[in-house]
Scaffold this motif. Structure first.
Motif, PDB file in Angstrom:
ATOM      1  N   THR A  89       6.573  17.664 -34.471  1.00  0.00           N
ATOM      2  CA  THR A  89       5.360  18.304 -34.802  1.00  0.00           C
ATOM      3  C   THR A  89       4.230  18.061 -33.901  1.00  0.00           C
ATOM      4  O   THR A  89       4.109  16.677 -33.720  1.00  0.00           O
ATOM      5  N   ILE A  90       3.533  18.877 -33.099  1.00  0.00           N
ATOM      6  CA  ILE A  90       2.533  18.522 -32.301  1.00  0.00           C
ATOM      7  C   ILE A  90       1.021  18.903 -33.004  1.00  0.00           C
ATOM      8  O   ILE A  90       1.211  19.844 -34.029  1.00  0.00           O
ATOM      9  N   SER A  91       0.215  18.177 -32.920  1.00  0.00           N
ATOM     10  CA  SER A  91      -0.897  18.037 -33.633  1.00  0.00           C
ATOM     11  C   SER A  91      -2.168  17.500 -32.589  1.00  0.00           C
ATOM     12  O   SER A  91      -1.662  17.150 -31.630  1.00  0.00           O
ATOM     13  N   ARG A  92      -3.327  17.953 -32.953  1.00  0.00           N
ATOM     14  CA  ARG A  92      -4.337  17.457 -32.040  1.00  0.00           C
ATOM     15  C   ARG A  92      -5.525  16.840 -33.055  1.00  0.00           C
ATOM     16  O   ARG A  92      -5.850  17.516 -34.129  1.00  0.00           O
ATOM     17  N   ASP A  93      -6.335  15.715 -32.760  1.00  0.00           N
ATOM     18  CA  ASP A  93      -7.485  15.137 -33.148  1.00  0.00           C
ATOM     19  C   ASP A  93      -8.567  15.444 -32.061  1.00  0.00           C
ATOM     20  O   ASP A  93      -8.708  14.266 -31.506  1.00  0.00           O
ATOM     21  N   ASP A  94      -9.278  16.383 -32.125  1.00  0.00           N
ATOM     22  CA  ASP A  94     -10.290  16.441 -30.974  1.00  0.00           C
ATOM     23  C   ASP A  94     -11.628  15.310 -31.183  1.00  0.00           C
ATOM     24  O   ASP A  94     -12.043  15.169 -30.141  1.00  0.00           O
ATOM     25  N   ALA A  95     -11.617  15.080 -32.400  1.00  0.00           N
ATOM     26  CA  ALA A  95     -12.885  13.812 -32.823  1.00  0.00           C
ATOM     27  C   ALA A  95     -12.234  12.650 -32.038  1.00  0.00           C
ATOM     28  O   ALA A  95     -12.946  11.978 -31.509  1.00  0.00           O
ATOM     29  N   LYS A  96     -11.127  12.527 -31.952  1.00  0.00           N
ATOM     30  CA  LYS A  96     -10.417  11.349 -31.029  1.00  0.00           C
ATOM     31  C   LYS A  96     -10.140  11.505 -29.749  1.00  0.00           C
ATOM     32  O   LYS A  96      -9.494  10.770 -28.834  1.00  0.00           O
ATOM     33  N   ASN A  97      -9.844  12.878 -29.255  1.00  0.00           N
ATOM     34  CA  ASN A  97      -9.827  13.332 -27.973  1.00  0.00           C
ATOM     35  C   ASN A  97      -8.225  12.954 -27.695  1.00  0.00           C
ATOM     36  O   ASN A  97      -7.779  12.272 -26.527  1.00  0.00           O
ATOM     37  N   THR A  98      -7.476  13.184 -28.734  1.00  0.00           N
ATOM     38  CA  THR A  98      -5.853  12.746 -28.738  1.00  0.00           C
ATOM     39  C   THR A  98      -5.096  13.809 -29.238  1.00  0.00           C
ATOM     40  O   THR A  98      -5.389  14.569 -30.104  1.00  0.00           O
ATOM     41  N   VAL A  99      -4.081  13.843 -28.541  1.00  0.00           N
ATOM     42  CA  VAL A  99      -2.966  15.024 -28.987  1.00  0.00           C
ATOM     43  C   VAL A  99      -1.771  14.168 -29.270  1.00  0.00           C
ATOM     44  O   VAL A  99      -1.357  12.883 -28.895  1.00  0.00           O
ATOM     45  N   TYR A 100      -0.967  14.665 -30.270  1.00  0.00           N
ATOM     46  CA  TYR A 100       0.125  13.740 -30.813  1.00  0.00           C
ATOM     47  C   TYR A 100       1.592  14.443 -30.800  1.00  0.00           C
ATOM     48  O   TYR A 100       1.421  15.761 -30.937  1.00  0.00           O
ATOM     49  N   LEU A 101       2.903  13.706 -30.852  1.00  0.00           N
ATOM     50  CA  LEU A 101       3.818  14.456 -31.141  1.00  0.00           C
ATOM     51  C   LEU A 101       4.670  13.599 -31.955  1.00  0.00           C
ATOM     52  O   LEU A 101       5.021  12.440 -31.662  1.00  0.00           O
ATOM     53  N   GLN A 102       4.764  14.089 -33.272  1.00  0.00           N
ATOM     54  CA  GLN A 102       5.457  13.158 -34.120  1.00  0.00           C
ATOM     55  C   GLN A 102       6.902  13.660 -34.090  1.00  0.00           C
ATOM     56  O   GLN A 102       7.307  14.913 -34.203  1.00  0.00           O
ATOM     57  N   MET A 103       7.780  12.644 -33.847  1.00  0.00           N
ATOM     58  CA  MET A 103       9.182  12.840 -33.617  1.00  0.00           C
ATOM     59  C   MET A 103      10.011  12.532 -34.590  1.00  0.00           C
ATOM     60  O   MET A 103      10.117  11.175 -34.976  1.00  0.00           O
ATOM     61  N   ASN A 104      10.737  13.172 -35.615  1.00  0.00           N
ATOM     62  CA  ASN A 104      11.538  12.775 -36.606  1.00  0.00           C
ATOM     63  C   ASN A 104      13.205  13.282 -36.312  1.00  0.00           C
ATOM     64  O   ASN A 104      13.437  13.811 -35.537  1.00  0.00           O
ATOM     65  N   SER A 105      13.849  12.653 -37.241  1.00  0.00           N
ATOM     66  CA  SER A 105      15.299  12.782 -36.782  1.00  0.00           C
ATOM     67  C   SER A 105      15.809  12.728 -35.498  1.00  0.00           C
ATOM     68  O   SER A 105      16.626  13.624 -35.134  1.00  0.00           O
ATOM     69  N   LEU A 106      15.318  11.789 -34.783  1.00  0.00           N
ATOM     70  CA  LEU A 106      15.797  11.608 -33.297  1.00  0.00           C
ATOM     71  C   LEU A 106      17.100  11.575 -33.005  1.00  0.00           C
ATOM     72  O   LEU A 106      18.001  10.997 -33.830  1.00  0.00           O
ATOM     73  N   LYS A 107      17.647  12.172 -31.974  1.00  0.00           N
ATOM     74  CA  LYS A 107      18.938  12.279 -31.267  1.00  0.00           C
ATOM     75  C   LYS A 107      19.045  11.963 -30.087  1.00  0.00           C
ATOM     76  O   LYS A 107      18.086  11.566 -29.050  1.00  0.00           O
ATOM     77  N   PRO A 108      20.416  11.145 -29.811  1.00  0.00           N
ATOM     78  CA  PRO A 108      20.390  10.680 -28.433  1.00  0.00           C
ATOM     79  C   PRO A 108      20.094  11.685 -27.235  1.00  0.00           C
ATOM     80  O   PRO A 108      19.561  11.238 -26.137  1.00  0.00           O
TER      81      PRO A 108
END
Length: 123
Positions: free
Chosen positions: A68-87
């Motif tokens: 899931t990609i998301s952004r918090d413009d108040a923090k000037n930051t973009v995130y990438l939440q990565m779940n169920s990771l695979k090799p």
């Protein structure tokens, strides 16, 4: 715009990580943002992208439903939440910003790049 990616590391299959991309020098509010990755011996590939304001997102088929990609413009930051990771998610992950506020799957459309953060998923 200077971008600093962080949050990578070593995780077991099925685990989670959250990557962050912090910007300095200018607000990210009007920029379209993306995450890309490059595995050893492979070309850089698209992972996820988000429009300014966060109204629209798009994902590579290989990560859809897990990342899931998301952004918090108040923090000037973009995130990438990565779940169920695979090799096969093992790669250096890069964040990028483009002057247009719309998202893009094409890395040539991006104007600014972070330095990359290593994600390693063990089996």
């Amino acid at each position: 715009v200077q971008l600093q990616a962080s949050g990578g590391g070593l995780v077991q299959t099925g685990g989670s990580l959250r990557l962050s991309c912090a910007a300095s020098g200018r607000t990210l509010r009007t920029y379209g943002m993306g995450w890309f990755r490059q595995a050893p011996g492979k070309e850089r590939e698209f992972v996820a992208t988000i429009t300014w304001g966060g109204g629209s997102t798009y994902y590579a088929d290989s990560v859809k439903g897990r990342f899931t990609i998301s952004r918090d413009d108040a923090k000037n930051t973009v995130y990438l939440q990565m779940n169920s990771l695979k090799p096969e998610d093992t790669a250096v992950y890069y964040c990028a910003a483009r002057n247009s506020g719309y998202y893009s799957l094409d890395d040539r459309a991006y104007n600014y790049w972070g330095q990359g953060t290593q994600v390693t998923v063990s089996s």
